[in-house]
Design an enzyme around this catalytic site. Structure first.
Site, PDB file in Angstrom:
ATOM      1  N   GLU B 280      36.226  55.515  34.044  1.00  0.00           N
ATOM      2  CA  GLU B 280      37.061  54.603  33.282  1.00  0.00           C
ATOM      3  C   GLU B 280      37.848  55.351  32.199  1.00  0.00           C
ATOM      4  O   GLU B 280      39.004  55.051  31.935  1.00  0.00           O
ATOM      5  CB  GLU B 280      36.185  53.507  32.664  1.00  0.00           C
ATOM      6  CG  GLU B 280      37.013  52.372  32.087  1.00  0.00           C
ATOM      7  CD  GLU B 280      36.213  51.078  31.906  1.00  0.00           C
ATOM      8  OE1 GLU B 280      35.174  50.908  32.582  1.00  0.00           O
ATOM      9  OE2 GLU B 280      36.635  50.251  31.094  1.00  0.00           O
ATOM     10  N   GLU B 283      40.652  57.164  33.844  1.00  0.00           N
ATOM     11  CA  GLU B 283      41.688  56.189  34.169  1.00  0.00           C
ATOM     12  C   GLU B 283      42.484  55.847  32.910  1.00  0.00           C
ATOM     13  O   GLU B 283      43.713  55.782  32.914  1.00  0.00           O
ATOM     14  CB  GLU B 283      41.010  54.918  34.714  1.00  0.00           C
ATOM     15  CG  GLU B 283      41.975  53.844  35.170  1.00  0.00           C
ATOM     16  CD  GLU B 283      41.237  52.578  35.624  1.00  0.00           C
ATOM     17  OE1 GLU B 283      40.061  52.395  35.227  1.00  0.00           O
ATOM     18  OE2 GLU B 283      41.839  51.781  36.368  1.00  0.00           O
ATOM     19  N   CYS B 300      33.533  45.761  33.547  1.00  0.00           N
ATOM     20  CA  CYS B 300      32.102  45.769  33.883  1.00  0.00           C
ATOM     21  C   CYS B 300      31.548  44.364  34.015  1.00  0.00           C
ATOM     22  O   CYS B 300      30.545  44.138  34.673  1.00  0.00           O
ATOM     23  CB  CYS B 300      31.286  46.459  32.803  1.00  0.00           C
ATOM     24  SG  CYS B 300      31.863  48.094  32.463  1.00  0.00           S
ATOM     25  N   SER B 320      40.507  47.646  34.314  1.00  0.00           N
ATOM     26  CA  SER B 320      40.144  48.938  34.866  1.00  0.00           C
ATOM     27  C   SER B 320      39.803  48.752  36.343  1.00  0.00           C
ATOM     28  O   SER B 320      39.189  47.762  36.722  1.00  0.00           O
ATOM     29  CB  SER B 320      38.929  49.484  34.124  1.00  0.00           C
ATOM     30  OG  SER B 320      38.323  50.485  34.916  1.00  0.00           O
ATOM     31  N   LYS B 359      26.394  38.445  37.733  1.00  0.00           N
ATOM     32  CA  LYS B 359      26.216  39.591  38.635  1.00  0.00           C
ATOM     33  C   LYS B 359      25.851  39.133  40.045  1.00  0.00           C
ATOM     34  O   LYS B 359      26.129  39.808  41.020  1.00  0.00           O
ATOM     35  CB  LYS B 359      25.124  40.513  38.088  1.00  0.00           C
ATOM     36  CG  LYS B 359      25.557  41.318  36.859  1.00  0.00           C
ATOM     37  CD  LYS B 359      26.472  42.470  37.241  1.00  0.00           C
ATOM     38  CE  LYS B 359      27.124  43.097  36.003  1.00  0.00           C
ATOM     39  NZ  LYS B 359      28.226  44.002  36.356  1.00  0.00           N
ATOM     40  N   GLU B 362      29.087  38.483  41.511  1.00  0.00           N
ATOM     41  CA  GLU B 362      29.795  39.737  41.755  1.00  0.00           C
ATOM     42  C   GLU B 362      29.292  40.408  43.036  1.00  0.00           C
ATOM     43  O   GLU B 362      30.094  40.862  43.864  1.00  0.00           O
ATOM     44  CB  GLU B 362      29.602  40.691  40.571  1.00  0.00           C
ATOM     45  CG  GLU B 362      30.388  41.990  40.731  1.00  0.00           C
ATOM     46  CD  GLU B 362      30.128  42.970  39.595  1.00  0.00           C
ATOM     47  OE1 GLU B 362      31.091  43.536  39.065  1.00  0.00           O
ATOM     48  OE2 GLU B 362      28.946  43.187  39.221  1.00  0.00           O
ATOM     49  N   GLU B 367      35.067  42.068  47.999  1.00  0.00           N
ATOM     50  CA  GLU B 367      35.423  43.462  47.714  1.00  0.00           C
ATOM     51  C   GLU B 367      34.215  44.381  47.865  1.00  0.00           C
ATOM     52  O   GLU B 367      34.373  45.585  48.076  1.00  0.00           O
ATOM     53  CB  GLU B 367      35.939  43.609  46.273  1.00  0.00           C
ATOM     54  CG  GLU B 367      37.285  42.953  45.995  1.00  0.00           C
ATOM     55  CD  GLU B 367      37.158  41.502  45.535  1.00  0.00           C
ATOM     56  OE1 GLU B 367      36.116  40.885  45.841  1.00  0.00           O
ATOM     57  OE2 GLU B 367      38.092  40.999  44.912  1.00  0.00           O
ATOM     58  N   CYS B 504      25.644  42.067  27.043  1.00  0.00           N
ATOM     59  CA  CYS B 504      24.660  41.795  28.097  1.00  0.00           C
ATOM     60  C   CYS B 504      23.280  41.434  27.560  1.00  0.00           C
ATOM     61  O   CYS B 504      22.527  40.714  28.211  1.00  0.00           O
ATOM     62  CB  CYS B 504      24.541  43.000  29.022  1.00  0.00           C
ATOM     63  SG  CYS B 504      26.131  43.452  29.711  1.00  0.00           S
TER      64      CYS B 504
END
Lengths: 168, 676, 638
Positions: B280, B283, B300, B320, B359, B362, B367, B504
């Protein structure tokens, strides 16, 4: 083109109210005048255009008893159940009318979408109890016979049949 | 004590300081006045009526909405208040599902606790509970309306804190429910799966969706190799379920427990967090050099990513492209570990242990699914792991600490602080400054990005260049910040967003706690972890260095991109629900469909729609053109979008639309003429 | 446009000289009640007949001219005998006028000055024929102060309101009184809110006045949801400008520049008339920027309700204006400190607001002479139920129930409407939020404080009178059913509590109750009363508690003897077959939907009481009238 015209009218209503979320209730009222109920996709559109969540629009639309999310029948019959009318047996009228229209418990609109029967809290016509509204017209000092006669008239006009066979 | 600021609560003098209401003051007096609907982070709602206290001269008042006034004499336990609480709890129980022992929230449910505290042994009222089917549609959450006490905590946190408003009250009186719009399933609406609703829910009406059974099944399957990855925030919280203080680190016990339960390998998500830092940051440096897609947003947090996809399509390219540490791990495990452990992809089961409900969503995203299997097979929340440990009968506190397996079990402190809001930023700074200056920095801590505020801004000077950073937690705060960026009021280079307030450690998968101080303690625990570790900068992680050398090549390189990066695109807020307004269904008619999604609407699709209609009417094309509206083409950043026949036009103008209509109605016109 | 007192006076003089010039004025009541009975057609027919008779029919007073001025009015209160037609200057009062009567009225009364006796009101008791409304006890025994102009003036004509002295008070408030003076005056007048609580209006204003905020609001609460009350509707339909004037004065008193009139959507006529009144007031410069020649601004708009009784609660009403679900919020903060959109807001009820201009114009002393020391002024009531005369009335506060029920409403009737001299059982005052009064209270002065002591409240002013054939448990259930279905669902006690109270009442009425049921009901009712979030919940148990207090023996009869003394509870009725009459035809056996009747052909049948659902199908089927219910069965109502 009818659906299109209606939708253009919705856009107009939203604009006239300045796309202001505080105007949600007047907007829904105006839309209901147009559609006679509040279609789901139109409510989603209203949420989008006011920048609020669809859940909130749904919450408001289901809170107020004058809003309906189901299409109503062509003729809306509202029987007053205010205290004065209640004392004068207005709920008997309700039962009699539902029976005539073959509406079973929990059902307020007949399958042909001709009639919707509901109750209303008070029309303010207490001096003339019991009262009911058919479409926008108020009728007072009703007897079961007079109430049925009014309904039967509509049935005859709409179906061309005698009322006893309605919904059978 | 200064009498002018004192309230007497149950014969005890309590000083008024910052307290906004009597309830806070009563709590300061160490009295646990029950309430379902009061949360200091939310607006005062006043619905549960449990916090009624007797104030001399005023009678019964709700403590939550009564401002404390000096001289008040408050009694919390009068015959009246006690009776009232009992009746309230009885009333709620009479309209509540009665299957306490099998409820996810059993023992942590506030209604259950209260019934026990108040000594309620019978319910004098008729059971009114309706058997409403569960909504299990969401990958993250389960809604059980039979257990809802309508305190509105979930509704308020979703709209006030997260600015999402996926659920709200609907209907009225005894028919009132909390529901997504139109009574749809949760997965069909704009819910971002953050689960904060479940975190504040006092009962079992909203709970994280359990994958415990699936994980046991995999563990018991001899053909499967089951490996675990443990997220940073889990280690400072799971102890709470076993009587430890919040913030106490139990990494070793977690590893020991997982091994005992039957996991073949146990790794640390902090390792892939270290990887994330390198990718990251690289990037970010690249974007700064090219000056494109600045600010860069962290990616994230899957709830935040979905939030951007839904509401801010124009910023999707600013996210990102790095996968989250969870997904980086999944990709590495299925790509590399399968090789080193010599298991087939389909026989490897990756289970991640997360503080988070999003999560779960996710892991199921398209993807992150390859060859029909997901990179991460199951996501367990901290709570679920705790329950598995309980089921296995392990004395968690007494377990001898064990170590993670290598190589993916080795991490630096930078990877651990991902668990706190600001952690990603700090970890990135630890790398970026050294990379840009080429100098080693002794002090690795960047205290300026730490703190409790939901939006923290900081300016950083690296080698004469100024970087502007923002650290945000809570999606409502994110929305505020995005609006400022859009309006040009603020400018940033890097923005870290975590959906859950505090990051988190405050995730909805963490053990349930009613103590507002818990988050601070967990945060502290994470930083202590960092301090205790040998290394603090991701670039120092020897196994990361080795991984690049052996497998990934250079940071941000081809193989790294293949495994560690992804792309996001905008998505509809509502899954179903188009609307067709067409008047004519002529099979031979040309269909013009205008998008009325949020973004297109804001970009003027309504005016375009009007103009098109005008054109059609002016030119008598009514018979040839069918106009309809839909909700989203998912091209929101380029709206207004319309489809004319087979052509989708982005950024459509009336001229472009007219041109396309004219061109495409050509054949119809001829046909009409021909018939004539 | 700058409207000054001088100009107002000019409008007034012009109107009066034009009005005085006409030969007759015919006023047709166009309140909701009379409209339902076809008064609009009567009005049109009267106009047509006047023209046909070659007389000059005047619809609007545009100039001084001779002729017949036919106008409409708001509700005159005596809806039951409508449509009502009044003829001025003789003040002849015709009742139950039909379209076919119009020609005769024109020919005989207007042309020749003859009375049409059949249209006059005849007092039921004395058989006295009343020529004018003043002779009718229903009107004579009232004190029409707020309603004085209702039913006389044309509610759609702002000039007539001005001609009756309207907007003079507002002009004073805008020109030569300070905010503090106005508030003081209302405090000193002792005016208490007519909407329910009876809070001192002036005090509320002072609090809002003292708030430092550049934005403040005035809201008129016209969400009259109490079923069986229509006082506010009467005022909004009959004299909308008085409400607007009251709001202007309120706005001046607190320094507000914007206001809302929140009208219940079930009152379309009131909505229409208030809208028109606001438009006219804006055009004339009575509202808007620089209203009434002052330097102030006051903009007013109508917000139509959407069907929620709870929106009569002020915080819920404001939520509704803000476009949200009408759910109340905890107080504090009070609206006068933080109301609509967080700004200081004063919410007053329709009747309160329309009293305000009268206090300014008549003076404090005049106002305080009416009514009681701590409850001065008058109060309107909607009297319904088992009385001879139902309708909208106005009495000085402190009048007794006896005066209302016997003098004005003409006494008690039986279920079928015939007079029933000793029939009084109870009166429910204040609708679903109120309580019931019994024989012992007939001489109790009705004011805010005395009723509170008796566990009732003046409330909005709905007054339901019940005869001795009324089951008080059913009455309590009716109101409970109402509040229960109108609960917003926010707070636990109201949402769950009212539902359980209803269930307990059903147990009592259907024979499942015991003494414990009554105790639980009472305990629950008291808890809901004390602990609910808003006024709706806090007052919802009132009907139950007050009937329990005054008619406990009736409840006891239901639970211990499974017997309804009034014979109205269907669930307690017992059906039995008279062995002597039953011929054993099997018809009832076949008709019974639950197979509770058994027997063989030719032999008397029997009913299994455990199975019987008391549906009455057997009674209807029996050709020999052999099946008897308690008197219970036939009338299921109150």
């Amino acid at each position: 083109m009818e659906t299109l015209r209606k939708f253009e009218r919705v856009c107009e209503i939203v604009d006239q109210n300045g796309r202001n979320e505080a105007r949600l209730i007047p907007i829904l009222q105006a839309i209901q005048v147009e559609y006679r109920y509040l279609p789901e996709e139109i409510l989603t559109f209203v949420a989008t255009s006011l920048g609020i969540s669809p859940a909130r629009v749904f919450g408001v639309a289901t809170f107020y008893s004058l809003f309906t999310l189901k299409p109503k029948g062509k003729h809306v019959i509202r029987i007053c159940n205010g205290t004065a009318c209640h004392v004068k047996q207005s709920m008997d009228l309700y039962d009699i009318i539902c029976t005539r229209l073959n509406l079973v418990a929990g059902q307020d609109t007949d399958p042909d979408m001709l009639f919707t029967v509901e109750t209303v809290n008070c029309l303010g016509a207490c001096g003339l109890a019991p009262a009911m509204v058919i479409n926008e017209e108020v009728y007072g000092q009703l007897t079961p016979e007079r109430a049925l006669a009014l309904i039967d008239d509509i049935i005859r006009k709409e179906t061309g049949n005698e009322p006893d066979h309605y919904g059978a | 004590m200064d009498d002018s600021h004192v309230v007497i609560i149950d014969n005890k003098e309590i000083l008024i300081e910052q307290e906004q209401n009597l309830l806070e003051l009563v709590r300061k007096a160490q009295i646990d006045l029950p309430t379902f609907c009061y949360h200091s982070e939310l607006s005062v709602y006043g619905a549960c009526r449990l916090c009624m206290v007797d104030v001399e001269g005023m009678g019964l008042v709700p403590a939550c909405s009564t401002p404390p006034l000096a001289g008040m004499k408050v009694h919390t336990n009068t015959e009246e208040t006690r009776k009232m609480r009992r009746i309230i709890v009885e009333l709620l129980l009479a309209n509540h599902s009665q299957n306490c022992p099998t409820c996810q929230k059993s023992t942590t449910c506030q209604l259950q606790t209260l019934a026990r505290r108040l000594g309620i042994t019978t319910i004098r009222f008729k059971n009114q509970n309706r058997d409403v089917p569960l909504d299990c549609s969401s990958p993250s959450l389960v809604r059980d309306q039979n257990k809802c006490v309508l305190c509105g905590d979930c509704v308020r946190i979703c709209s006030e804190v997260q600015s999402v408003g996926a659920i709200d009250f609907a209907y009225r009186g005894m028919h009132t429910v909390v529901t997504p719009s139109f009574g749809k399933d949760l997965d069909k609406v704009e819910c971002v799966n953050c689960g904060q609703c479940a975190r504040v829910c006092p009962t079992g009406a909203l709970t994280p969706k359990s994958e415990v059974d699936e994980v046991w099944k995999a563990l018991h399957d001899p053909d499967k190799t089951v490996i675990a990855e443990v997220a940073p925030a889990v280690r400072v919280a799971i102890g709470e379920m076993f009587g430890l203080e919040p913030g106490v680190t139990t990494t070793g016990q977690i590893v020991a427990a997982l091994k005992a339960i039957g996991f073949d390998k146990v790794f640390d998500t902090s390792f892939t967090a270290d990887l994330t830092v390198l990718e990251e940051s690289t990037e970010f440096i690249g974007r700064i050099e090219k000056n494109e897609h600045i600010p860069q947003f962290t990616s994230c947090c899957p709830a935040w990513v979905k939030f951007v996809e839904q509401y801010y399509p124009e910023f999707v390219s600013h996210l990102s492209s790095c996968k989250s540490p969870q997904q980086m791990f999944g990709a590495l495990a299925k790509d590399i570990l399968t090789g080193s452990l010599k298991v087939k992809r389909e026989d490897m089961v990756v289970v991640s242990i997360m503080p988070c409900t999003a999560k779960k969503f996710e892991a199921k995203r398209d993807e992150f699914t390859h060859d029909g299997t997901p990179d991460v097979d199951h996501v367990l929340t901290t709570q679920e792991l705790g329950r598995m440990i309980e089921e296995a009968g392990l004395h968690f506190k007494e377990l001898s600490p064990e170590s993670f397996h290598l190589p993916f079990g080795f991490k630096t402190g930078a990877g651990v602080i991902f668990g706190n809001s600001g952690g990603v930023s700090e970890a990135v700074l630890r790398y970026v400054t050294e990379r840009l200056t080429g100098e080693r920095r002794e002090n690795y801590e960047y205290k300026s990005v730490r703190g409790e505020s939901g939006i923290r801004e900081t300016l950083l000077n690296v080698k004469g260049k100024e970087f502007s950073l923002a650290v945000v937690s809570g999606l409502g705060n994110a929305r505020t910040l995005l609006e400022k960026i859009k309006s040009g009021e603020s400018r940033y280079d890097l923005v870290e967003v975590m959906a859950c307030p505090g990051g988190c450690i405050g995730g909805a998968g963490q053990p349930i706690s009613r103590d507002p101080a818990v988050k601070q303690k967990r945060t502290k625990g994470i930083f202590e972890n960092d301090r205790m570790l040998e290394l603090h900068k991701s670039q120092q992680n020897p196994y990361v260095i080795e991984l690049y050398k052996d497998t990934l090549g250079e940071i941000g390189g081809h193989k790294a991109h293949e495994l560690l990066h992804t792309g996001y695109k905008n998505r509809k807020r509502m899954v179903d629900g188009g609307m067709t307004l067409s008047g004519f269904n002529g099979e031979s008619a040309l269909e013009v469909n205008v998008c009325f999604g949020t973004s297109c609407f804001l970009r003027g699709s309504q005016k375009l729609f009007h103009d098109i209609l005008g054109h059609i009417r002016m030119n008598n094309l009514d018979d040839m053109v069918t106009v309809s509206a839909s909700f989203c083409y998912e091209k929101c950043d380029k709206g207004p979008t319309i489809r004319i026949g087979d052509t989708v036009i982005e950024g459509c103008t009336i001229e472009a639309a007219v041109e396309a209509i004219e061109r495409q109605t050509g054949p119809f016109k001829r046909e009409v003429t021909h018939h004539a | 446009m700058n409207l000054t007192i001088m100009e107002l006076n000019k409008i007034k003089e012009t109107f009066h000289s034009r009005k005085d010039a006409v030969t007759h004025r015919v006023i047709v009541c166009a309140g909701t009640g009379c409209l339902v009975n076809g008064s609009l057609k009567v009005y049109q027919e009267l106009l047509r007949c006047v023209e046909e008779a070659g007389l000059n029919a005047i619809v609007e007073l545009k100039q001084e001219e001779e002729g017949i001025y036919v106008s409409k009015s708001g509700c005159q209160g005596f809806c039951q005998i409508g449509p009502l037609v009044t003829i001025l200057p003789e003040n002849i009062f015709y009742t139950k006028v039909k379209v076919k009567d119009a020609g005769e009225i024109v020919e005989k009364t207007l042309k020749k000055g003859e009375l049409i006796h059949r249209l006059l009101y005849i007092e039921p008791g004395t058989k006295k024929v009343c020529q004018t409304s003043e002779e009718i006890p229903f009107y004579r025994k009232q004190r029409r102060f707020v309603l004085k102009n209702c039913g006389v003036i044309d509610p759609e004509n702002i000039n007539e309101y001005i001609a009756e002295g309207g907007y003079i008070s507002a002009t004073h408030a805008c020109s030569d009184m300070t905010s503090e003076e106005i508030c003081d005056m209302i405090v000193d007048s002792g005016l208490r809110g007519r909407g329910g609580g009876g809070f001192l209006t002036g005090k509320k204003w002072h609090v809002a006045r003292l708030e430092e905020n550049s934005k403040k609001y005035v809201i008129c609460n016209g969400d009259e949801g109490d079923p069986g009350a229509f006082m506010d509707m009467g005022i909004m339909e009959g004299n909308p400008h008085s409400v607007i004037e009251g709001m202007i004065i309120t706005a001046r008193a607190i320094g507000a520049d914007e206001g809302y009139v929140y009208v219940r959507a079930e009152y379309p006529l009131a909505v229409k008339r208030v809208r028109k009144a606001i438009d006219d007031a804006n055009k004339l410069g009575v509202l808007g920027k620089g209203l009434l020649g002052s330097k102030y601004t006051f903009n007013l708009q109508v917000m139509e309700g959407a069907g929620a009784f709870v929106c009569g609660e002020e915080t819920a009403l404001m939520a509704s204006i803000e476009g949200k679900r009408g759910m109340p919020s905890p107080k504090p903060p009070f609206p006068s400190q933080s109301g609509l959109w967080g700004k200081p807001t004063v919410i007053n009820n329709v009747e309160t607001l329309s009293t305000v201009p009268l206090i300014l114009s008549h003076g404090i002393d005049y106002f305080r002479k009416i009514g009681m020391m701590y409850s001065p002024g008058t109060k309107t009531f909607a009297v319904t139920g088992h009385v001879v005369n139902t309708g909208l009335i106005e009495m000085p506060l402190g009048s007794t129930l006896r005066q209302i029920v016997y003098d004005v409403a003409g006494g008690i009737t039986s279920d079928n409407g015939s007079p029933m001299s000793d029939g009084f059982k109870a009166a429910q005052i204040g609708g679903p939020s109120g309580g019931c009064l019994t024989k012992d209270h007939l001489d109790l002065p009705i004011d805010f404080d005395s009723l509170k002591k008796e566990g009732a409240m003046v409330g909005s002013g709905g007054l339901v009178v019940m005869n001795r054939h009324t089951c008080m448990v059913s009455v309590a259930r009716f109101f409970m059913q109402f509040t229960q279905s109108e609960s917003c669902g926010k707070c636990v006690l109201c949402r769950e509590g009212t539902k359980q109270m209803l269930a307990l009442l059903d147990d009592i009425m259907e024979g499942r109750g015991t003494e414990e049921t009554l105790d639980l009901l009472e305990e629950l009712a008291r808890t809901v009363q004390k602990g609910s979030l808003c006024g709706l919940g806090k007052t919802a148990p009132n009907p139950v508690l007050s009937t329990l207090r005054h008619f406990r023996e009736e409840y006891t009869a239901h639970v211990t003897h499974k017997y309804c003394p009034a014979g109205k509870c269907k669930g307690l009725a017992k059906f039995r077959i008279d062995k002597d009459l039953c011929k054993g035809c099997m018809l009832c056996v076949k008709k019974c939907p639950v197979e509770a009747i058994s027997g063989e052909k030719g032999k008397p049948h029997t009913i299994d009481q455990k199975l019987c659902r008391k549906c009455g199908a057997c009674i209807e089927s029996c050709k020999k009238q052999a099946i008897k219910g308690d008197k219970a069965w036939t009338t299921v109502m109150l």
